[in-house]
Write a protein that holds these residues in place. Structure first.
Motif, PDB file in Angstrom:
ATOM      1  N   VAL A  28      -0.398  -0.545  -9.873  1.00 20.70           N
ATOM      2  CA  VAL A  28      -0.635   0.077  -8.566  1.00 20.70           C
ATOM      3  C   VAL A  28      -1.257  -0.937  -7.610  1.00 20.70           C
ATOM      4  O   VAL A  28      -0.899  -1.001  -6.419  1.00 20.70           O
ATOM      5  N   LEU A  29      -2.186  -1.752  -8.117  1.00 20.86           N
ATOM      6  CA  LEU A  29      -2.794  -2.798  -7.294  1.00 20.86           C
ATOM      7  C   LEU A  29      -1.737  -3.760  -6.768  1.00 20.86           C
ATOM      8  O   LEU A  29      -1.723  -4.109  -5.574  1.00 20.86           O
ATOM      9  N   ILE A  30      -0.828  -4.198  -7.622  1.00 18.18           N
ATOM     10  CA  ILE A  30       0.213  -5.140  -7.208  1.00 18.18           C
ATOM     11  C   ILE A  30       1.139  -4.498  -6.187  1.00 18.18           C
ATOM     12  O   ILE A  30       1.522  -5.121  -5.186  1.00 18.18           O
ATOM     13  N   ALA A  31       1.514  -3.236  -6.422  1.00 16.65           N
ATOM     14  CA  ALA A  31       2.418  -2.550  -5.504  1.00 16.65           C
ATOM     15  C   ALA A  31       1.786  -2.391  -4.118  1.00 16.65           C
ATOM     16  O   ALA A  31       2.432  -2.613  -3.089  1.00 16.65           O
ATOM     17  N   THR A  35      -0.698  -4.238  -2.863  1.00 12.09           N
ATOM     18  CA  THR A  35      -0.855  -5.572  -2.273  1.00 12.09           C
ATOM     19  C   THR A  35       0.456  -6.045  -1.668  1.00 12.09           C
ATOM     20  O   THR A  35       0.491  -6.571  -0.545  1.00 12.09           O
ATOM     21  N   ARG A  36       1.537  -5.849  -2.389  1.00 11.08           N
ATOM     22  CA  ARG A  36       2.855  -6.258  -1.891  1.00 11.08           C
ATOM     23  C   ARG A  36       3.258  -5.435  -0.668  1.00 11.08           C
ATOM     24  O   ARG A  36       3.906  -5.932   0.254  1.00 11.08           O
ATOM     25  N   PHE A  37       2.873  -4.161  -0.649  1.00 12.72           N
ATOM     26  CA  PHE A  37       3.226  -3.277   0.457  1.00 12.72           C
ATOM     27  C   PHE A  37       2.498  -3.654   1.734  1.00 12.72           C
ATOM     28  O   PHE A  37       3.080  -3.744   2.815  1.00 12.72           O
ATOM     29  N   PHE A  43      -4.019 -10.284   6.625  1.00 11.93           N
ATOM     30  CA  PHE A  43      -4.932 -10.446   5.503  1.00 11.93           C
ATOM     31  C   PHE A  43      -4.782  -9.286   4.533  1.00 11.93           C
ATOM     32  O   PHE A  43      -4.702  -8.132   4.925  1.00 11.93           O
ATOM     33  N   VAL A  44      -4.777  -9.589   3.253  1.00 16.81           N
ATOM     34  CA  VAL A  44      -4.967  -8.593   2.207  1.00 16.81           C
ATOM     35  C   VAL A  44      -6.049  -9.143   1.293  1.00 16.81           C
ATOM     36  O   VAL A  44      -5.893 -10.215   0.715  1.00 16.81           O
ATOM     37  N   GLY A  45      -7.133  -8.405   1.184  1.00 17.92           N
ATOM     38  CA  GLY A  45      -8.230  -8.826   0.327  1.00 17.92           C
ATOM     39  C   GLY A  45      -8.316  -7.940  -0.895  1.00 17.92           C
ATOM     40  O   GLY A  45      -8.098  -6.728  -0.815  1.00 17.92           O
ATOM     41  N   ILE A  46      -8.618  -8.521  -2.029  1.00 20.78           N
ATOM     42  CA  ILE A  46      -8.753  -7.780  -3.276  1.00 20.78           C
ATOM     43  C   ILE A  46     -10.096  -8.155  -3.891  1.00 20.78           C
ATOM     44  O   ILE A  46     -10.377  -9.334  -4.116  1.00 20.78           O
TER      45      ILE A  46
END
Length: 324
Positions: A254-257, A259-261, A267-270
């Motif tokens: 879910v995190l990868i999906a 992030t990709r979305f 910026f996308v921060g994790i």
């Protein structure tokens, strides 16, 4: 080389009895004693010869498998000598010990289909090869061919995702506005982006530049949000066994999906608080691949709730917060 004490003791005791019998009953038994005395040396030399003339190779059809994929594994063992290999034992990861007899110049090929149920880091391949002499007094170990494999999570595609933004008027009591980020119009809002060459300095957010060291420009207008901060909860699930691993895999995918979305050039921060706080900030296209290949290293252990990191988390300005 490793000796087998039990077999060696039994063989030595038998030789002792044969020697005593030869001393009392004649030279025939003594000659037999001397002959059997050299058998262990002969057996050891033949085993050393066999080890020097055995070649082992292995290959995998896919060296970067994704969770749930099948990988074909082939193991080839060739006896390049004109002498047979009497007793050879193999051990593979996840497989029981197997024993083989190889004829002179014979090639043995074994094929296995591997399926990886969960992401992670695995050691695969031939873990042990052992040659035993024909008297079973000694064993010689060959070179293991263990390789480290990174099993990556599956990548799923998200078409829309509901998020909540504040209305652009900024008036009290207006509440939150729900929208689907992908494929719908969004209200006007202000966001920050990196400064481009030639832009006026008056648009730079000097406060953010002082904190981050990155020149950021305040930009208003309608469009998609350019900043999303995702907090991943790395606390270990309460379930055990396969259920726990399935929960961890689902959270990672879910995190990868997401992030990709959300990763559309902004910026996308994790933030992932584990034994140490892991953080990823995606600004360029090559950074998503680096982030994706690091996901087998995400370990779910006893850690703090990500809510506690809100005030001490990333300084990079984000339009939304998402919790996993």
């Amino acid at each position: 080389m490793k000796g087998k004490p039990g077999v060696i003791t039994l063989y030595g005791f038998s030789l002792l009895l044969l020697y005593l019998a030869g001393a009392y009953f004649g030279t025939f038994l003594l000659n037999l004693f001397y002959l059997l005395l050299f058998f262990p040396l002969l057996s050891l030399m033949l085993t050393l010869w066999s080890k020097a003339h055995i070649s082992v190779s292995q290959e995998f059809s896919n060296r970067e498998p994704i969770r749930g994929e099948h990988t074909l594994y082939r193991l080839r063992i060739t006896n390049e000598s004109f002498l047979p290999v009497y007793n050879m034992a193999l051990e593979l990861h996840g497989s029981e010990r197997q024993t083989f007899f190889l004829k002179p110049l014979e090639q043995l090929e074994k094929q296995y289909t591997l399926k990886f149920q969960h992401r992670g880091i695995y050691g695969l391949g031939l873990t042990k090869i052992e040659l035993n002499d024909f008297l079973h007094l000694f064993s010689l170990s060959g070179t293991a061919l263990t390789e480290t494999f990174y099993i990556y999570p599956a990548v799923h595609r998200i078409e829309t995702f509901p998020v909540y933004t504040r209305l652009s008027s900024g008036k009290p009591g207006r509440g939150l506005h729900k929208e689907g980020v992908r494929g719908t119009s969004s209200p006007s809002f202000s966001h920050l982006r990196e400064c481009r060459n030639g832009e006026p300095l008056r648009h730079i957010s000097w406060k953010k530049f002082a904190g981050l060291g990155i020149p950021l420009v305040v930009e208003s207008g309608s469009g998609h949000p350019t900043g999303v901060l995702i907090y991943l909860d790395l606390r270990a699930p309460l379930a055990e066994g396969e259920t726990r691993l399935a929960i961890e895999d689902m959270s990672t995918e879910v995190l990868i999906a997401l992030t990709r979305f959300f990763w559309t050039g902004g910026f996308v921060g994790i933030i992932a608080p584990g034994e140490e706080v892991l953080s990823f900030y995606l600004r360029r296209r090559d950074q998503f691949s680096h982030f994706y290949k690091s996901t087998p290293n995400l370990l779910f252990r006893k850690s703090s709730s990500p809510v506690l990191l809100i005030n001490s988390g990333s300084r990079i300005p984000m339009q939304f917060l998402q919790f996993l």
